[in-house]
Design an enzyme around this catalytic site. Structure first.
Site, PDB file in Angstrom:
ATOM      1  N   ASN A 116      -9.344  -4.448   4.174  1.00 32.67           N
ATOM      2  CA  ASN A 116      -9.505  -5.778   3.945  1.00 32.67           C
ATOM      3  C   ASN A 116      -8.522  -5.898   4.580  1.00 32.67           C
ATOM      4  O   ASN A 116      -6.911  -5.418   4.346  1.00 32.67           O
ATOM      5  CB  ASN A 116      -8.752  -5.048   2.158  1.00 32.67           C
ATOM      6  CG  ASN A 116      -9.398  -4.946   0.537  1.00 32.67           C
ATOM      7  OD1 ASN A 116      -9.999  -5.806   0.542  1.00 32.67           O
ATOM      8  ND2 ASN A 116     -10.012  -3.636   1.005  1.00 32.67           N
ATOM      9  N   GLU A 164       1.019  -1.617   0.292  1.00 31.49           N
ATOM     10  CA  GLU A 164       0.379   0.227   0.185  1.00 31.49           C
ATOM     11  C   GLU A 164       0.693   1.282   0.365  1.00 31.49           C
ATOM     12  O   GLU A 164       0.478   2.199  -0.531  1.00 31.49           O
ATOM     13  CB  GLU A 164      -1.122   0.150   1.033  1.00 31.49           C
ATOM     14  CG  GLU A 164      -2.178  -1.320   1.515  1.00 31.49           C
ATOM     15  CD  GLU A 164      -3.078  -0.488   2.044  1.00 31.49           C
ATOM     16  OE1 GLU A 164      -4.085   0.751   1.729  1.00 31.49           O
ATOM     17  OE2 GLU A 164      -3.704  -1.058   2.576  1.00 31.49           O
ATOM     18  N   CYS A 209      -9.490   1.246   6.467  1.00 33.06           N
ATOM     19  CA  CYS A 209      -9.150   0.177   7.058  1.00 33.06           C
ATOM     20  C   CYS A 209      -7.884   0.169   8.201  1.00 33.06           C
ATOM     21  O   CYS A 209      -8.686   0.428   9.288  1.00 33.06           O
ATOM     22  CB  CYS A 209      -8.446  -1.011   6.014  1.00 33.06           C
ATOM     23  SG  CYS A 209      -8.106  -2.237   6.404  1.00 33.06           S
TER      24      CYS A 209
HETATM   25  N1  CDV Z   1      -5.465  -3.124   4.320  1.00 35.71           N
HETATM   26  C1  CDV Z   1      -5.482  -2.352   5.959  1.00 35.71           C
HETATM   27  O1  CDV Z   1      -5.025  -1.583   6.017  1.00 35.71           O
HETATM   28  N2  CDV Z   1      -4.567  -3.564   5.767  1.00 35.71           N
HETATM   29  C2  CDV Z   1      -4.590  -3.980   7.308  1.00 35.71           C
HETATM   30  C3  CDV Z   1      -3.126  -4.930   7.259  1.00 35.71           C
HETATM   31  C4  CDV Z   1      -2.333  -5.131   6.417  1.00 35.71           C
HETATM   32  C5  CDV Z   1      -2.607  -4.921   8.599  1.00 35.71           C
HETATM   33  C6  CDV Z   1      -5.453  -3.649   8.226  1.00 35.71           C
HETATM   34  O2  CDV Z   1      -4.943  -2.827   9.375  1.00 35.71           O
HETATM   35  O3  CDV Z   1      -5.800  -4.182   8.616  1.00 35.71           O
END
Ligand code: CDV
Length: 315
Positions: free
Chosen positions: A197, A146, A172
């Site tokens: 995700n 990312e 997220c």
């Molecule tokens: N898409 C995300 O931000 N995923 C993160 C993973 C990498 C830990 C999350 O905090 O769920």
């Protein structure tokens, strides 16, 4: 009483070769279901138009341009806006945005867009906490690039007057940080919309794998309770291109209690009728920030550390 009937529209996997119109057809089916069930607002997850492409390393970032939206709505996404206006339902959509500013600089952002019942855009949020790594790390079973694909948002966490309440957004990894909720809490947020995700395998420390579901709910339930707000946490779950991701989409009350939860790892709508005035049960009592948050205390600590306090905390 002020109510929002909210639908959390969990998505199952989106395949790498699934086209935008195919994905939009899935979103439209969930939106129609939400409208049938009386929703004012339906919330889709992070990067809801594509597979989670940051799992793949590439040498040239422009080879990834096709994963990003250059206009919103564009020809493939216009049906979502049209259907929302027709049904009189708002929606929140996660997607990757590719844009160019006036100086000709290219920007790649992880976006959450809030759209009203008239199909008009209300607000746009740019993910603040960008997790993962900048460069390919070959020891990982899959990448989480990312930080290669997106720049972080620097506008913080806003709150918008919409749907008869105060609405905020986060994406997220933002949900794991307490200041995400508190920044919105200090602006009187009543419902926080969060898409995610989350791979079930966390390569830097696999001992956390078994706790993925626990941590997911822990942070969102705490954020809800400590700020007296509803939280709507929406997953893209299931096994996508070989990567198993957490589902467990939830709607959480200001008490911190889960009031609706998905039971599958696929496309699934869960619905809750949220009484926004219930927020006051917490924000007028235990978490009455004006009475109890003691801005002088934070001011003193900030002064000791030579940190500039956030606006509004200064005496
Ligand atoms: N898409 C995300 O931000 N995923 C993160 C993973 C990498 C830990 C999350 O905090 O769920």
């Amino acid at each position: 009483m002020r109510h929002i009937t909210v639908g959390a529209a969990q998505l199952g996997p989106i395949a790498r070769d699934e086209s935008r119109p195919e994905v939009v057809a899935r979103l439209l089916a969930l939106m129609r279901d939400a409208a049938d069930r009386g929703c004012d607002l339906v919330v889709f997850p992070e990067l809801a138009l594509t597979t989670f492409f940051p799992r793949w390393a590439i040498d040239n970032i422009t080879d990834a341009d096709h994963w990003y939206e250059t206009e919103m709505p564009g020809p493939d996404t216009q049906p979502l806006f049209n259907e929302a206006a027709l049904l009189g339902i708002g929606f929140c959509l996660g997607y990757a945005e590719l844009s160019e500013d006036d100086a000709g600089v290219t920007h790649r952002r992880n976006i959450y867009l809030l759209v009203g019942k008239d199909g008009e855009t209300i607000a746009k949020f740019n993910k603040v906490h960008i997790p993962g790594h900048e460069e390919s790390e070959s020891w990982r079973p899959f990448q989480h690039l990312e930080r290669y694909y997106f720049e972080a948002g620097d506008d913080g966490f806003g709150v918008w007057r919409a749907f008869g309440g105060n609405i905020g957004m986060a994406i997220c990894n933002d949900r794991r940080w307490p200041e995400t909720y508190r920044e919105m809490g200090l602006q009187g947020v009543e419902m926080v919309l969060i898409g995610y995700n989350t791979p079930l395998h966390y390569a830097p420390d696999p001992t956390q794998n078994a706790l993925a579901g626990f941590h997911n709910h822990l942070v969102m339930q705490s954020g809800a309770y400590q700020n007296g707000t509803f939280v709507v946490g929406v997953a893209k779950g299931g096994i996508e291109e070989g990567v198993d991701s957490l589902a467990q989409t939830v709607i959480i009350a200001p008490s911190g209690q889960i009031i609706a939860q998905a039971i599958t790892t696929g496309d699934e709508l869960i619905v809750a009728r949220c009484d926004l005035d219930f927020c006051k049960t917490y924000t007028d009592t235990l978490f009455d920030f004006e009475h109890y948050r003691m801005p002088e205390h934070y001011q003193r600590i900030s002064n000791q550390r030579g940190v500039t306090p956030p606006e509004g905390d200064a005496e």
